[in-house]
Every structure is written in C-alpha cells, then in structure tokens.
Design a protein around this motif. Structure first.
Motif, PDB file in Angstrom:
ATOM      1  N   VAL A  26      -4.210  13.796  -2.283  1.00 24.35           N
ATOM      2  CA  VAL A  26      -4.375  14.849  -1.288  1.00 24.35           C
ATOM      3  C   VAL A  26      -4.104  16.207  -1.933  1.00 24.35           C
ATOM      4  N   SER A  66      -2.142   6.759   1.999  1.00 25.20           N
ATOM      5  CA  SER A  66      -3.041   7.811   2.469  1.00 25.20           C
ATOM      6  C   SER A  66      -2.419   8.592   3.622  1.00 25.20           C
ATOM      7  N   ASP A  70      -1.149  12.505   3.676  1.00 25.02           N
ATOM      8  CA  ASP A  70      -1.623  13.446   4.698  1.00 25.02           C
ATOM      9  C   ASP A  70      -0.444  14.102   5.404  1.00 25.02           C
ATOM     10  N   VAL A 113     -11.490  14.012  11.145  1.00 21.56           N
ATOM     11  CA  VAL A 113     -10.416  13.623  10.225  1.00 21.56           C
ATOM     12  C   VAL A 113     -10.822  12.351   9.475  1.00 21.56           C
ATOM     13  N   VAL A 114     -11.430  11.410  10.195  1.00 19.43           N
ATOM     14  CA  VAL A 114     -11.881  10.164   9.573  1.00 19.43           C
ATOM     15  C   VAL A 114     -13.002  10.450   8.584  1.00 19.43           C
ATOM     16  N   ARG A 117     -11.918  12.009   5.276  1.00 13.01           N
ATOM     17  CA  ARG A 117     -11.223  11.133   4.324  1.00 13.01           C
ATOM     18  C   ARG A 117     -12.166  10.635   3.248  1.00 13.01           C
ATOM     19  N   ARG A 123     -10.103  15.403   2.597  1.00 13.22           N
ATOM     20  CA  ARG A 123      -8.757  15.021   3.059  1.00 13.22           C
ATOM     21  C   ARG A 123      -7.783  16.178   2.863  1.00 13.22           C
ATOM     22  N   SER A 127      -5.965  17.968   6.047  1.00 11.34           N
ATOM     23  CA  SER A 127      -4.508  17.835   6.181  1.00 11.34           C
ATOM     24  C   SER A 127      -3.813  19.188   6.098  1.00 11.34           C
ATOM     25  N   SER A 144      -5.357  10.464  11.296  1.00 12.08           N
ATOM     26  CA  SER A 144      -5.084  10.281   9.877  1.00 12.08           C
ATOM     27  C   SER A 144      -4.858   8.798   9.561  1.00 12.08           C
ATOM     28  N   ALA A 147      -8.176   7.120   9.674  1.00  8.81           N
ATOM     29  CA  ALA A 147      -8.938   7.512   8.482  1.00  8.81           C
ATOM     30  C   ALA A 147      -8.453   6.753   7.254  1.00  8.81           C
ATOM     31  N   GLY A 148      -7.133   6.689   7.070  1.00 13.48           N
ATOM     32  CA  GLY A 148      -6.581   5.990   5.913  1.00 13.48           C
ATOM     33  C   GLY A 148      -6.926   4.512   5.913  1.00 13.48           C
ATOM     34  N   TRP A 151     -10.778   4.108   5.266  1.00 12.08           N
ATOM     35  CA  TRP A 151     -11.108   4.353   3.858  1.00 12.08           C
ATOM     36  C   TRP A 151     -10.599   3.222   2.971  1.00 12.08           C
TER      37      TRP A 151
END
Length: 198
Positions: A26, A66, A70, A113-114, A117, A123, A127, A144, A147-148, A151
């Motif tokens: 990040v 992740s 973030d 946000v997704v 990523r 990202r 963030s 977040s 998204a993490g 991903w």
C-alpha cells in the motif's frame, strides 16, 4: 520455477513473506505482492499438503495483510493533517481520485474500494484518500475487507488453477500473472471513466 524460489515456498515462512509484502505494497506499490501470492499458490498446486502452503491459509493471510495495510494507510492519512492535504492538492489525479472516492463512499458506493484493490496503485490512492478525507472507518473498512478478500482469492485461484491446467511451470505463472495484470488494467480503466450523471 519453484526451484528458483527455493525452500521458502515450502516453509511456513512463506506466510510471513506474503503478509509483509501485501501489507507494505500500500506504501510501495512496486512490490510484487500479487506475483508472490500467485507463486505460492502455484507451489501449493504442485506439491502435497504437507510441504507447501495451504490454499485457505494463504488466502486468509493475504486478505488480512491487505486490510491491515489499508487500515495503517488510512490512519496515517487521517492524522496527516494539512501537510497531507497540501500534497494531495498538488496532484490533479489525487485530488480527482479523492473527490470520486468521497462521493462514492458517501452514497454507499464502496465498490470503488474493491475495484481499486486491483488497479495499479489504486489501493494506495483509495486508502490514503479515505483517511485524508476523514471518511468514517465504518464506511471504508468493510469495503476494504471485501476488497482484500476478493483480491486474495482471485490471486490464489489464478496461481492454483493455472498450475492445475498448465503445470507448475513458468508458463503457468506467467499466464496467471498476466491475468492479474489484465484485471488491474480493467480496474484502472473503469476507475478512470467519468461517472454518469444521475
């Protein structure tokens, strides 16, 4: 390919290396955390359950790192104050990204946000932008986490199924990494599109 990575892939240390890489990318988007996750997943597909990373643990490790990365970026930007605001205002792209993010989060559009990523440096922008704009954590962190997890699951699946289909070779890893970069390019394209007026 796996011979190059050596004994690290087959040891529990791979989880720590993956977590550290994902946590730090990040701040340093040039870190090849996605490539590392794919390589570990390729190793998992190539070996037995006793001597390679576990797919579920690898996915959870990457997803957790992740979200923690973030959160650290978000909190640093939250506390950054006027100096960070001035740095963001000097960049037209960051200012625009911060405005889009603020509008998206305000109307519950955390899908940004997704999407971010997957985009190169997306990202970081999201963030830091969410923290600098002082968005509430409850508006940002659930997205977040999604998204993490998305991903991480996508990256692990690319490595694992790429190795299942093509064998644990450089070709499988290259195809999987290409698919990850393709998703990143698609995400970057979608993020740049102007939102339609409602």
């Amino acid at each position: 390919m796996l011979e190059q990575v050596g004994s690290l892939v087959g040891s529990p240390w791979i989880y720590a290396v993956v977590a550290l890489s994902v946590l730090l990318d990040v701040f340093l988007p040039v870190l090849p955390s996605g490539v590392l996750v794919i390589t570990a997943a390729t190793a998992a597909a190539a070996g037995t359950a006793t001597d390679v990373p576990d797919i579920l643990v690898l996915t959870l490790c990457a997803a957790t790192a992740s979200v923690l990365g973030d959160l650290v970026a978000y909190r640093l930007a939250w506390r950054g104050g006027p100096r960070l605001d001035r740095a963001i205002s000097r960049s037209r792209r960051l200012t625009l990204a911060q405005q889009h993010l603020g509008a998206a989060l305000a109307r519950g559009g955390g899908a940004l946000v997704v999407l971010a990523r997957f985009a190169p440096a997306g990202r970081s922008v999201v963030s830091l932008g969410a923290g600098a704009a002082r968005r509430r954590a409850r508006d940002f962190l659930p997205w977040s986490a999604l998204a993490g997890l998305t991903w991480a699951a996508y990256s692990v699946a690319l490595g694992y199924f790429g190795a299942q289909l093509l064998g644990a070779t450089w070709v499988a890893t290259a195809v999987s990494v290409g698919a990850l970069f393709g998703a990143g390019a698609g995400a970057a394209y979608l993020m740049r599109r102007e939102p339609r007026p409602t």
